[in-house]
Design a protein around this motif. Sequence first.
Motif, PDB file in Angstrom:
ATOM      1  N   VAL A 123       0.850  -1.193   0.000  1.00 40.10           N
ATOM      2  CA  VAL A 123       0.000   0.000   0.000  1.00 40.10           C
ATOM      3  C   VAL A 123       0.881   1.236   0.000  1.00 40.10           C
ATOM      4  O   VAL A 123       1.904   1.293   0.679  1.00 40.10           O
ATOM      5  CB  VAL A 123      -0.905   0.000   1.248  1.00 40.10           C
ATOM      6  CG1 VAL A 123      -1.736   1.267   1.301  1.00 40.10           C
ATOM      7  CG2 VAL A 123      -1.792  -1.234   1.253  1.00 40.10           C
ATOM      8  N   ALA A 124       0.481   2.218  -0.768  1.00 40.36           N
ATOM      9  CA  ALA A 124       1.220   3.480  -0.810  1.00 40.36           C
ATOM     10  C   ALA A 124       0.918   4.290   0.440  1.00 40.36           C
ATOM     11  O   ALA A 124      -0.095   4.067   1.115  1.00 40.36           O
ATOM     12  CB  ALA A 124       0.822   4.266  -2.057  1.00 40.36           C
ATOM     13  N   TYR A 160       2.850  14.852  -8.790  1.00 39.59           N
ATOM     14  CA  TYR A 160       1.721  14.139  -8.181  1.00 39.59           C
ATOM     15  C   TYR A 160       0.726  15.125  -7.581  1.00 39.59           C
ATOM     16  O   TYR A 160      -0.484  15.023  -7.794  1.00 39.59           O
ATOM     17  CB  TYR A 160       2.229  13.177  -7.109  1.00 39.59           C
ATOM     18  CG  TYR A 160       1.127  12.488  -6.349  1.00 39.59           C
ATOM     19  CD1 TYR A 160       0.642  13.015  -5.150  1.00 39.59           C
ATOM     20  CD2 TYR A 160       0.547  11.316  -6.835  1.00 39.59           C
ATOM     21  CE1 TYR A 160      -0.383  12.400  -4.464  1.00 39.59           C
ATOM     22  CE2 TYR A 160      -0.473  10.691  -6.143  1.00 39.59           C
ATOM     23  CZ  TYR A 160      -0.938  11.235  -4.963  1.00 39.59           C
ATOM     24  OH  TYR A 160      -1.953  10.626  -4.287  1.00 39.59           O
ATOM     25  N   GLU A 203       1.297   1.068 -10.809  1.00 42.79           N
ATOM     26  CA  GLU A 203       0.832  -0.217 -11.333  1.00 42.79           C
ATOM     27  C   GLU A 203       0.629  -0.089 -12.831  1.00 42.79           C
ATOM     28  O   GLU A 203      -0.011   0.855 -13.299  1.00 42.79           O
ATOM     29  CB  GLU A 203      -0.484  -0.624 -10.660  1.00 42.79           C
ATOM     30  CG  GLU A 203      -0.368  -0.845  -9.164  1.00 42.79           C
ATOM     31  CD  GLU A 203      -1.693  -1.198  -8.516  1.00 42.79           C
ATOM     32  OE1 GLU A 203      -1.676  -1.682  -7.381  1.00 42.79           O
ATOM     33  OE2 GLU A 203      -2.737  -0.973  -9.152  1.00 42.79           O
ATOM     34  N   PHE A 220      -1.680   3.332 -12.989  1.00 43.99           N
ATOM     35  CA  PHE A 220      -2.011   4.190 -11.848  1.00 43.99           C
ATOM     36  C   PHE A 220      -0.761   4.556 -11.071  1.00 43.99           C
ATOM     37  O   PHE A 220       0.202   3.798 -11.024  1.00 43.99           O
ATOM     38  CB  PHE A 220      -2.949   3.465 -10.874  1.00 43.99           C
ATOM     39  CG  PHE A 220      -4.318   3.238 -11.416  1.00 43.99           C
ATOM     40  CD1 PHE A 220      -4.748   1.964 -11.737  1.00 43.99           C
ATOM     41  CD2 PHE A 220      -5.192   4.291 -11.603  1.00 43.99           C
ATOM     42  CE1 PHE A 220      -6.016   1.742 -12.232  1.00 43.99           C
ATOM     43  CE2 PHE A 220      -6.466   4.074 -12.102  1.00 43.99           C
ATOM     44  CZ  PHE A 220      -6.874   2.799 -12.414  1.00 43.99           C
ATOM     45  N   HIS A 247      -0.326   5.510  -7.104  1.00 47.01           N
ATOM     46  CA  HIS A 247      -0.986   5.664  -5.812  1.00 47.01           C
ATOM     47  C   HIS A 247      -0.047   6.410  -4.887  1.00 47.01           C
ATOM     48  O   HIS A 247       1.086   5.989  -4.678  1.00 47.01           O
ATOM     49  CB  HIS A 247      -1.307   4.285  -5.213  1.00 47.01           C
ATOM     50  CG  HIS A 247      -2.154   3.426  -6.092  1.00 47.01           C
ATOM     51  ND1 HIS A 247      -3.525   3.535  -6.133  1.00 47.01           N
ATOM     52  CD2 HIS A 247      -1.816   2.461  -6.992  1.00 47.01           C
ATOM     53  CE1 HIS A 247      -3.997   2.667  -6.999  1.00 47.01           C
ATOM     54  NE2 HIS A 247      -2.997   2.005  -7.536  1.00 47.01           N
ATOM     55  N   PRO A 305      -3.367   5.418   0.514  1.00 44.47           N
ATOM     56  CA  PRO A 305      -4.521   4.520   0.427  1.00 44.47           C
ATOM     57  C   PRO A 305      -5.751   5.287  -0.049  1.00 44.47           C
ATOM     58  O   PRO A 305      -5.870   6.483   0.177  1.00 44.47           O
ATOM     59  CB  PRO A 305      -4.695   4.019   1.865  1.00 44.47           C
ATOM     60  CG  PRO A 305      -4.042   5.064   2.713  1.00 44.47           C
ATOM     61  CD  PRO A 305      -2.960   5.695   1.899  1.00 44.47           C
ATOM     62  N   LEU A 362      -9.081   5.957  -3.028  1.00 46.95           N
ATOM     63  CA  LEU A 362      -9.214   6.414  -4.405  1.00 46.95           C
ATOM     64  C   LEU A 362      -8.762   7.853  -4.598  1.00 46.95           C
ATOM     65  O   LEU A 362      -8.284   8.234  -5.653  1.00 46.95           O
ATOM     66  CB  LEU A 362     -10.668   6.255  -4.856  1.00 46.95           C
ATOM     67  CG  LEU A 362     -11.137   4.814  -5.067  1.00 46.95           C
ATOM     68  CD1 LEU A 362     -12.612   4.794  -5.457  1.00 46.95           C
ATOM     69  CD2 LEU A 362     -10.301   4.123  -6.133  1.00 46.95           C
ATOM     70  N   ALA A 421      -6.287   9.254  -3.499  1.00 48.23           N
ATOM     71  CA  ALA A 421      -4.829   9.358  -3.642  1.00 48.23           C
ATOM     72  C   ALA A 421      -4.348   8.723  -4.936  1.00 48.23           C
ATOM     73  O   ALA A 421      -3.153   8.570  -5.153  1.00 48.23           O
ATOM     74  CB  ALA A 421      -4.150   8.668  -2.461  1.00 48.23           C
ATOM     75  N   GLN A 422      -5.285   8.364  -5.799  1.00 49.32           N
ATOM     76  CA  GLN A 422      -4.955   7.658  -7.035  1.00 49.32           C
ATOM     77  C   GLN A 422      -4.853   8.662  -8.181  1.00 49.32           C
ATOM     78  O   GLN A 422      -5.704   9.534  -8.325  1.00 49.32           O
ATOM     79  CB  GLN A 422      -6.060   6.633  -7.302  1.00 49.32           C
ATOM     80  CG  GLN A 422      -5.821   5.732  -8.489  1.00 49.32           C
ATOM     81  CD  GLN A 422      -6.822   4.590  -8.481  1.00 49.32           C
ATOM     82  OE1 GLN A 422      -6.598   3.569  -7.856  1.00 49.32           O
ATOM     83  NE2 GLN A 422      -7.943   4.788  -9.164  1.00 49.32           N
ATOM     84  N   ARG A 423      -3.822   8.530  -8.999  1.00 50.23           N
ATOM     85  CA  ARG A 423      -3.633   9.371 -10.170  1.00 50.23           C
ATOM     86  C   ARG A 423      -3.433   8.464 -11.376  1.00 50.23           C
ATOM     87  O   ARG A 423      -2.891   7.368 -11.251  1.00 50.23           O
ATOM     88  CB  ARG A 423      -2.399  10.274 -10.019  1.00 50.23           C
ATOM     89  CG  ARG A 423      -2.377  11.134  -8.762  1.00 50.23           C
ATOM     90  CD  ARG A 423      -3.367  12.270  -8.860  1.00 50.23           C
ATOM     91  NE  ARG A 423      -3.261  13.164  -7.714  1.00 50.23           N
ATOM     92  CZ  ARG A 423      -3.962  13.029  -6.593  1.00 50.23           C
ATOM     93  NH1 ARG A 423      -4.797  12.000  -6.441  1.00 50.23           N
ATOM     94  NH2 ARG A 423      -3.823  13.897  -5.609  1.00 50.23           N
TER      95      ARG A 423
END
Lengths: 345, 163
Positions: A214-215, A255, A291, A299, A301, A304, A306, A308-310
Amino acid sequence: MSDDLELLVRESLRARADRVDTTAPLVGRARRAVRRRRGVRAGLAAVALVVAVGGAGVVLDGRDRTGVAPAPSPSPSRAVDPVEPDLWRTEQWQGLVVDVPVDWAWGPAPQRMSGGLRVCGRTPSRPYVGRPVMMSDVCGQELDPPAPTSPYVWLGVDLPTGTVDLGGGYVQETVAVAGTTLTVATDDDELRASILASAGDGGVCEPALAQVPVAGPVESDAATVCAYRRSGSAYALVYGAGLEATNAARLVEEYDASPAFFPGRSCDVGSADDPLEVVLVDVPGRRFVVEMEVLGCPFVHGGPGLKAQRRLTPALARPWVVGGLGTTLFGPDGGLGGTLDDYVR
Amino acid sequence: MDVGVSDFEAWAESRLPGLLRFAYLVTGSQHAAEDAVQAALTRVCERWARVRRADDPDAYVRRMVVNEHVSGWRRAGRREVAVAEVRSRSVDPVALVDEADAVWRVCSTLPRQQRAAVVLRFYEDLEYAEIAALLGCSETTVRSHVHRALTALRAALTTQEDR
């Protein structure tokens, strides 16, 4: 106050150090360890020579080195002084770390496929470090490869341990180390010995991941990039390196400037749970997880959840696609016509 | 005996006590210090012909000790918690809580590179630029490491005084 504090630290460290036991016979142990290593390598070379003379050497025959021979290079790399750290860099593959001259290129190394060992990609025409990954969908097998004209190191190639005379003054030596293999081919015995002596286990990256981590916040103050490719149900390290502070800072800036990305918006996320390639980018105090999957959405990350998702973009990738990483991974295009290097250009 | 071999042994024996003390401060453990120093000396021995010609072989070995400690943690796959290996036989918990132990306690909790920076600055008395070259990071990072360590120590000592 600051001077008093510094004085206190100095005195404390000195007092602690004065109580250390310094009588362990480490110099003698080091000498014996070196003698043992040299004895093992000499023994392997002797075995290889005996087998080759006996004619049983399918893989101790230089012709089974396979691969596309490098094109002639201007001049082969000579041994550089290993005590100058700026002249060497560290390469990682799974649990193996090894030092090579800093100016060596990166390229493919033979992989075991049906029909034997094949090289997928273009072999550099100068000294290089090769990894058994597909850097192109064109895979060739040289039936009678000529002697090399520049040295190389192969990481994790499926070759038996031993020494092979490649002709033209070049000797190829394969050793087992850190659960994998290291192959070094040079026409310079000292250079080959220096590279082999630097090999060991450890490094800045874990050799494998059981699952994608996990990021988010991490305790470490290191700046590193660790790239993994799915191998069965786990992930094996294919590239690892330190990251310059400026690159780390740029990643954080990119980011922070990128909008959150949610699944379902013009992006196929069918393989998000099981990406083909995973990159862990650690900056001081924080981990980013990238990923990438064939025909899937790439993605980044930053933590944790959504929010924080780019979505990965070339701008978000450039800060951490360093050294040979770009030619080692397929990237978002999934190997369809390019590598990660092509994606970030 | 080969001149090179006796040369290496003489150099290494003269450096060994200092290297072990340095390694102990970096790793926090007698055992880890011996492992790190032995691994570093083994590599130096293999490359002795070149190491002996270097401008500063001592800096080279110190760097290897620091890097060996980092690699060793990765191999073990765990975080090492430094425990004071050298204690007096009669342990008085109250007597042990003094300023010197507060320094060691704080150092024991520092991340590896930060701890190495503190040891190199306050035990080896190296300049920030020298520490940066040895650790393979920027001088700014080294100054930040030292600053954060001193801040943590100041806080620990203040907490102690308030008790």
